[in-house]
Design a protein around this motif. Structure first.
Motif, PDB file in Angstrom:
ATOM      1  N   ASP A   1      -8.256  11.213  -1.811  1.00 18.19           N
ATOM      2  CA  ASP A   1      -6.922  11.751  -2.116  1.00 18.19           C
ATOM      3  C   ASP A   1      -6.943  13.273  -2.088  1.00 18.19           C
ATOM      4  OD1 ASP A   1      -5.457   9.459  -2.385  1.00 18.19           O
ATOM      5  OD2 ASP A   1      -5.814   9.230  -4.535  1.00 18.19           O
ATOM      6  N   VAL A   2      -8.034  13.829  -2.637  1.00 16.83           N
ATOM      7  CA  VAL A   2      -8.116  15.291  -2.727  1.00 16.83           C
ATOM      8  C   VAL A   2      -8.492  15.901  -1.374  1.00 16.83           C
ATOM      9  CG1 VAL A   2      -9.313  17.227  -3.829  1.00 16.83           C
ATOM     10  CG2 VAL A   2      -8.742  15.191  -5.167  1.00 16.83           C
ATOM     11  N   PHE A   3      -9.537  15.378  -0.753  1.00 17.28           N
ATOM     12  CA  PHE A   3     -10.071  16.009   0.456  1.00 17.28           C
ATOM     13  C   PHE A   3      -9.231  15.705   1.697  1.00 17.28           C
ATOM     14  CE2 PHE A   3     -14.034  15.932  -2.075  1.00 17.28           C
ATOM     15  CZ  PHE A   3     -14.359  17.271  -1.976  1.00 17.28           C
ATOM     16  N   LEU A   4      -8.667  14.487   1.754  1.00  9.26           N
ATOM     17  CA  LEU A   4      -8.061  14.018   2.995  1.00  9.26           C
ATOM     18  C   LEU A   4      -6.538  13.963   2.929  1.00  9.26           C
ATOM     19  CD1 LEU A   4      -9.707  13.235   5.440  1.00  9.26           C
ATOM     20  CD2 LEU A   4      -9.530  10.846   4.782  1.00  9.26           C
ATOM     21  N   ARG A   5      -6.045  13.641   1.688  1.00  6.87           N
ATOM     22  CA  ARG A   5      -4.602  13.384   1.594  1.00  6.87           C
ATOM     23  C   ARG A   5      -3.870  14.474   0.824  1.00  6.87           C
ATOM     24  NH1 ARG A   5      -6.804   8.048  -0.551  1.00  6.87           N
ATOM     25  NH2 ARG A   5      -7.567   7.059   1.345  1.00  6.87           N
ATOM     26  N   ARG A   6      -4.572  15.595   0.587  1.00  7.24           N
ATOM     27  CA  ARG A   6      -3.932  16.729  -0.079  1.00  7.24           C
ATOM     28  C   ARG A   6      -3.363  16.317  -1.434  1.00  7.24           C
ATOM     29  NH1 ARG A   6      -3.269  20.688   4.143  1.00  7.24           N
ATOM     30  NH2 ARG A   6      -5.414  20.657   4.834  1.00  7.24           N
ATOM     31  N   GLY A   7      -4.123  15.506  -2.183  1.00 10.09           N
ATOM     32  CA  GLY A   7      -3.603  14.953  -3.434  1.00 10.09           C
ATOM     33  C   GLY A   7      -3.526  15.973  -4.553  1.00 10.09           C
ATOM     34  N   THR A   8      -2.614  15.707  -5.479  1.00 10.25           N
ATOM     35  CA  THR A   8      -2.501  16.528  -6.686  1.00 10.25           C
ATOM     36  C   THR A   8      -3.017  15.687  -7.861  1.00 10.25           C
ATOM     37  OG1 THR A   8      -0.303  15.695  -7.115  1.00 10.25           O
ATOM     38  CG2 THR A   8      -0.457  17.719  -5.788  1.00 10.25           C
ATOM     39  N   ILE A   9      -2.965  16.267  -9.039  1.00 10.45           N
ATOM     40  CA  ILE A   9      -3.482  15.574 -10.228  1.00 10.45           C
ATOM     41  C   ILE A   9      -2.733  14.248 -10.450  1.00 10.45           C
ATOM     42  CG2 ILE A   9      -1.986  16.847 -11.849  1.00 10.45           C
ATOM     43  CD1 ILE A   9      -5.571  16.281 -12.719  1.00 10.45           C
ATOM     44  N   SER A  10      -1.447  14.212 -10.151  1.00 11.75           N
ATOM     45  CA  SER A  10      -0.694  12.968 -10.387  1.00 11.75           C
ATOM     46  C   SER A  10      -1.112  11.886  -9.381  1.00 11.75           C
ATOM     47  CB  SER A  10       0.809  13.214 -10.317  1.00 11.75           C
ATOM     48  OG  SER A  10       1.123  13.753  -9.055  1.00 11.75           O
ATOM     49  N   ASP A  11      -1.546  12.307  -8.193  1.00  8.17           N
ATOM     50  CA  ASP A  11      -1.960  11.319  -7.179  1.00  8.17           C
ATOM     51  C   ASP A  11      -3.272  10.622  -7.576  1.00  8.17           C
ATOM     52  OD1 ASP A  11       0.144  11.825  -5.357  1.00  8.17           O
ATOM     53  OD2 ASP A  11      -0.868  13.665  -4.734  1.00  8.17           O
ATOM     54  N   VAL A  12      -4.117  11.317  -8.343  1.00  6.48           N
ATOM     55  CA  VAL A  12      -5.430  10.736  -8.669  1.00  6.48           C
ATOM     56  C   VAL A  12      -5.452  10.142 -10.081  1.00  6.48           C
ATOM     57  CG1 VAL A  12      -6.667  12.275  -7.102  1.00  6.48           C
ATOM     58  CG2 VAL A  12      -6.364  12.958  -9.480  1.00  6.48           C
ATOM     59  N   MET A  13      -4.322  10.178 -10.775  1.00  3.22           N
ATOM     60  CA  MET A  13      -4.307   9.757 -12.177  1.00  3.22           C
ATOM     61  C   MET A  13      -4.751   8.304 -12.363  1.00  3.22           C
ATOM     62  SD  MET A  13      -4.147  11.147 -14.906  1.00  3.22           S
ATOM     63  CE  MET A  13      -3.534  12.760 -14.539  1.00  3.22           C
ATOM     64  N   TYR A  14      -4.332   7.441 -11.454  1.00  3.89           N
ATOM     65  CA  TYR A  14      -4.669   6.014 -11.553  1.00  3.89           C
ATOM     66  C   TYR A  14      -6.195   5.842 -11.525  1.00  3.89           C
ATOM     67  CZ  TYR A  14      -4.884   1.101 -10.177  1.00  3.89           C
ATOM     68  OH  TYR A  14      -5.173  -0.229 -10.108  1.00  3.89           O
ATOM     69  N   GLU A  15      -6.839   6.508 -10.562  1.00  2.08           N
ATOM     70  CA  GLU A  15      -8.308   6.409 -10.431  1.00  2.08           C
ATOM     71  C   GLU A  15      -9.004   7.041 -11.636  1.00  2.08           C
ATOM     72  OE1 GLU A  15      -6.439   7.576  -7.833  1.00  2.08           O
ATOM     73  OE2 GLU A  15      -6.824   6.139  -6.207  1.00  2.08           O
ATOM     74  N   VAL A  16      -8.481   8.195 -12.076  1.00  2.00           N
ATOM     75  CA  VAL A  16      -9.108   8.912 -13.200  1.00  2.00           C
ATOM     76  C   VAL A  16      -9.097   8.048 -14.463  1.00  2.00           C
ATOM     77  CG1 VAL A  16      -8.788  10.879 -14.773  1.00  2.00           C
ATOM     78  CG2 VAL A  16      -8.724  11.235 -12.303  1.00  2.00           C
ATOM     79  N   VAL A  17      -7.940   7.449 -14.748  1.00  2.00           N
ATOM     80  CA  VAL A  17      -7.832   6.615 -15.957  1.00  2.00           C
ATOM     81  C   VAL A  17      -8.777   5.412 -15.850  1.00  2.00           C
ATOM     82  CG1 VAL A  17      -6.270   5.121 -17.287  1.00  2.00           C
ATOM     83  CG2 VAL A  17      -5.498   7.370 -16.522  1.00  2.00           C
ATOM     84  N   GLY A  18      -8.820   4.798 -14.672  1.00  2.00           N
ATOM     85  CA  GLY A  18      -9.704   3.645 -14.467  1.00  2.00           C
ATOM     86  C   GLY A  18     -11.162   4.010 -14.691  1.00  2.00           C
ATOM     87  N   LEU A  19     -11.565   5.150 -14.159  1.00  2.00           N
ATOM     88  CA  LEU A  19     -12.970   5.577 -14.296  1.00  2.00           C
ATOM     89  C   LEU A  19     -13.305   5.909 -15.749  1.00  2.00           C
ATOM     90  CD1 LEU A  19     -13.183   7.792 -11.085  1.00  2.00           C
ATOM     91  CD2 LEU A  19     -14.520   5.731 -11.526  1.00  2.00           C
ATOM     92  N   ILE A  20     -12.375   6.573 -16.439  1.00  3.15           N
ATOM     93  CA  ILE A  20     -12.629   6.901 -17.854  1.00  3.15           C
ATOM     94  C   ILE A  20     -12.772   5.614 -18.662  1.00  3.15           C
ATOM     95  CG2 ILE A  20     -11.603   7.919 -19.941  1.00  3.15           C
ATOM     96  CD1 ILE A  20     -10.451  10.123 -18.114  1.00  3.15           C
ATOM     97  N   LEU A  21     -11.878   4.660 -18.411  1.00 11.75           N
ATOM     98  CA  LEU A  21     -11.946   3.379 -19.146  1.00 11.75           C
ATOM     99  C   LEU A  21     -13.277   2.678 -18.871  1.00 11.75           C
ATOM    100  CD1 LEU A  21      -8.355   1.888 -18.862  1.00 11.75           C
ATOM    101  CD2 LEU A  21      -9.551   2.622 -20.926  1.00 11.75           C
ATOM    102  N   PHE A  22     -13.683   2.691 -17.602  1.00 10.16           N
ATOM    103  CA  PHE A  22     -14.959   2.041 -17.248  1.00 10.16           C
ATOM    104  C   PHE A  22     -16.105   2.702 -18.015  1.00 10.16           C
ATOM    105  CE2 PHE A  22     -18.855   1.669 -14.783  1.00 10.16           C
ATOM    106  CZ  PHE A  22     -18.880   0.319 -14.479  1.00 10.16           C
ATOM    107  N   GLY A  23     -16.119   4.035 -18.056  1.00  5.64           N
ATOM    108  CA  GLY A  23     -17.173   4.770 -18.758  1.00  5.64           C
ATOM    109  C   GLY A  23     -17.175   4.475 -20.245  1.00  5.64           C
ATOM    110  N   VAL A  24     -15.985   4.490 -20.851  1.00  6.50           N
ATOM    111  CA  VAL A  24     -15.891   4.278 -22.303  1.00  6.50           C
ATOM    112  C   VAL A  24     -16.318   2.854 -22.662  1.00  6.50           C
ATOM    113  CG1 VAL A  24     -14.253   4.144 -24.244  1.00  6.50           C
ATOM    114  CG2 VAL A  24     -14.158   6.079 -22.662  1.00  6.50           C
TER     115      VAL A  24
END
Lengths: 307, 396
Positions: free
Chosen positions: B355-378
């Motif tokens: 999303d960041v490197f290829l699709r010019r994503g912003t913080i809102s574009d990656v929020m779904y992945e970020v939340v999923g990864l944090i939950l997995f870690g916790v």
């Protein structure tokens, strides 16, 4: 300093400590003896807050252990049998880490590190990786880490396992030096001569119970024993062995002590006459066993026989 | 307390050559190799088809077709003799035989019995064959259009008038304009931009090995027990692992990005550009780091020896990479595998980075992945804490 009353610890159905009662006075070097599985490690674990107990009372520094663990731990140190430090860190990096982790003020920590280094003669190897130290040096580092919080009580769990006699003596001297600075030492070991050498008081633990406790001298003076110990002025061993050849009940312990099997008056008279005839001057006669080791074997084997 | 933990972990990792190789050298080398290996996959100017032509017609039409094929940048022509062998033996994928009478195709009066003969190497896949057929069809179409244009012009010339019919052109640029989503008009995705995210994700999860090795040694040597007697609680103990390794992971991310930006171009591949939002990049890398560390601690408390940690950690890493689209891009996977890829946290991290490197994503574009990864870690850390406490109680 440490007061344990009716301590019960069970692992499922197995009783590890069976209503054990024990008191350790401040400033003593206290030996805890017992065969494997007797309950020594469980007791040390409980005193360090690593294991919970089922019943009983434990107070350290007059504070109930279960309610004051954090405070008590700040004034105690456990020196485990294993080398509990980082082999890939240098001596000083290990000391800084274990000091830093305890939130000790910088100037106090520096003072404590200096004391630990000096006491354990680690000054020349501060920047050496722990992995490259000799067995004895590693043991000394293990002890030094235990001194970083300037503890009032030190728990040693067989600290001389697997090292050469010279290093062992150095470590024992270090431990004895703690008495001068009024530290209390609780010491477990399988080496009876070590216990005899450094401990003021000993408790023998078997099957979760204290089966004997007291000073080493009082323990070895045991009226119910079947042997008598003749303490003599230093005599050449050849002369002593000649006496033993003439009387089979006599055994040489060393050049200043003999053991007589049997305590009947005629046996004692016969032995005294023999020694006099060979110009062996007797200082003292006492009841008891010769060594702590024989007492230990005697007591723990009785325990096993009872079981 | 944390400062001491931080210094200790940094010193231990920095002195472990194998850990440094796994954390920094291995992903950097992967980025370099994969960017170079896949360079041509994303290069439209690179010939993908190797072919040869045997002209038995020797007509204007056959010459025209041959010149059209030569002008095609996707195709690379080889010279072969009249008595050619199989395509493989001639070192080509396709052999086009223009039969005698080919020119009759372009005459309405003559019978059309002169189809091109195409010899295809036996190992050619359907997509490659389809691509070649399309190129041949479009080239033949161009030859026909040229013939029509010529006939129209000749008829107009004979009548002495200027042609009223517009000449029919067959120019790709005039027909279509390619635009990659979220990129500017003249930008194209490069192999570096595809490779760097994959190997950053893979490299981050390699903290499993040094972390679990150190943790297991601490447990076996009773260092953890000693730390407990020094009033170091479980949250502090875990925190003392999470913070240093999170910093190490961030260092990895920026080292890998630097490799993509500055080292890969030295070997002729396109440089990496960070198209998206930097805050989105940081959010994804921190969340991915937490999930990698959580999994590492979970493995470290579960296994009993360094050997087990190295083996199991390595296997889990490779499996998660294979499932999650690191080894094989998700766009080539069948649908059920694409769905299955979503079970791997590496897939979430990879999507976030893409999303960041290829699709010019912003913080809102990656929020779904970020939340999923944090939950997995916790969740991993909570399970690890439970197992750790259970094991401590069992040992005690």
């Amino acid at each position: 300093m440490i007061k344990i009353t009716n301590l019960l610890k069970r692992y499922d159905e197995k009783v590890a400590l069976d209503y054990l009662t024990l008191e350790i006075k401040a400033g003593t070097i206290f030996g805890l003896l017992g065969p494997n599985g007797a309950g020594k490690t469980t007791l040390i674990s409980i005193l360090n807050g690593l294991t919970k107990y089922n019943e009983g009372e434990v107070t350290v520094f007059d504070l109930p252990l279960d309610k004051n663990l954090t405070e008590i731990r700040k004034r105690c140190a456990l020196i485990p049998q294993t080398l509990a430090f980082y082999e890939n860190l240098t001596v000083i990096e290990n000391l800084n880490f274990f000091g830093g982790i305890q939130n000790i003020q910088a100037d106090t920590l520096k003072k404590n590190i200096d004391y630990a280094v000096e006491t354990n003669r680690l000054g020349s190897m501060l920047h050496q990786k722990a992995a490259t130290l000799s067995g004895g040096q590693k043991r000394r580092l293990n002890i030094a880490i235990g001194l970083l919080n300037d503890p009032d009580i030190l728990f040693f769990d067989e600290p001389t396992v697997g090292i050469d006699p010279e290093s062992r003596n150095e470590i024992l001297e270090t431990i004895m030096s703690f008495k001068k600075v009024n530290k209390t030492v609780v010491y477990t070991s399988h080496y009876m001569p070590e216990i005899e050498k450094i401990c003021d008081e000993v408790a023998i633990i078997n099957a979760g119970k204290i089966i004997k406790q007291g000073s080493i001298e009082s323990m070895l003076t045991n009226e119910s024993a079947d042997q008598l110990i003749f303490e003599i002025y230093e005599t050449p061993l050849a002369a002593l062995q000649e006496c033993c050849l003439k009387m089979s009940a006599l055994t040489v312990i060393d050049d200043s002590s003999l053991m007589l099997e049997g305590k009947e008056s005629n046996t004692v008279s016969e032995a005294l006459a023999l020694l006099e005839a060979h110009s062996v001057a007797v200082k003292n006669i006492r009841y008891g066993t010769t060594t702590l080791e024989s007492l230990f074997i005697n007591l723990t084997s009785k325990g096993r026989a009872d079981v | 307390m944390f400062k001491a933990m931080l210094i200790k972990e940094f010193l231990l990792v920095s002195r472990d050559k194998h850990a440094l190789a796994a954390l920094f050298v291995m992903p950097a080398v992967f980025i370099l190799i994969m960017s170079l290996a896949l360079k041509d996959v994303f290069n439209e100017d690179k010939a993908l088809i190797e072919y040869a032509v045997v002209d038995r017609d020797n007509s204007l039409e056959s010459y025209s077709l041959i010149s059209k094929l030569r002008a095609n940048k996707l195709m690379n022509e080889h010279n072969i003799s009249e008595d050619f062998g199989k395509p493989k033996e001639e070192g080509v994928q396709f052999i086009v035989v223009i039969p005698e009478g080919f020119k009759s195709q372009f005459s309405q009066n003559e019978a059309n019995n002169s189809a091109l003969q195409i010899e295809v190497a036996s190992d050619i896949g359907q997509s490659h064959l389809m691509l070649f057929k399309t190129q041949i069809l479009s080239s033949v179409m161009q030859v026909r259009l040229d013939a029509i244009n010529l006939a129209t012009e000749m008829q107009s010339g004979m009548r002495g008038e200027k042609s009223a019919i517009k000449k029919i052109e067959f120019d790709e640029a005039g027909i279509m304009n390619i635009h990659y989503a979220a990129l500017s008009e003249d930008e194209k995705p490069t192999s570096t931009q595809q490779s760097v995210p994959s190997w950053i994700v893979f490299g981050l999860f390699f903290v499993i090995i040094p972390m679990s090795t150190i943790f297991i040694n601490e447990r076996k040597q009773n260092t953890l027990m000693r730390l407990s007697t020094m009033n170091v609680s479980l949250p502090v103990l875990f925190g003392g692992k999470i913070i240093p390794y999170m910093l190490i992971n961030q260092l990895q991310v920026w080292v890998m990005i630097a490799v993509g930006m500055f080292v890969v171009p030295l070997f002729g591949a396109a440089p990496l550009t960070i198209g998206g939002d930097i805050s989105a990049l940081i959010a994804v890398s921190l969340a991915l780091s937490l999930s990698a560390i959580g999994l590492s601690i979970l493995i470290a408390v579960t296994v009993d020896s360094v050997e087990q940690a190295t083996t199991i950690g390595g296997i889990i890493n490779i499996l998660l990479g294979a499932i999650g689209g690191v080894m094989v891009p998700k766009f080539v996977m069948p649908d059920f595998m694409k769905e299955f890829a979503n079970v791997s946290p590496m897939s979430w991290g990879l999507e976030g980075f893409l999303d960041v490197f290829l699709r010019r994503g912003t913080i809102s574009d990656v929020m779904y992945e970020v939340v999923g990864l944090i939950l997995f870690g916790v969740v991993s850390l909570i399970i690890a804490a439970g197992i750790f406490n259970y094991k401590i109680r069992r040992v005690a």
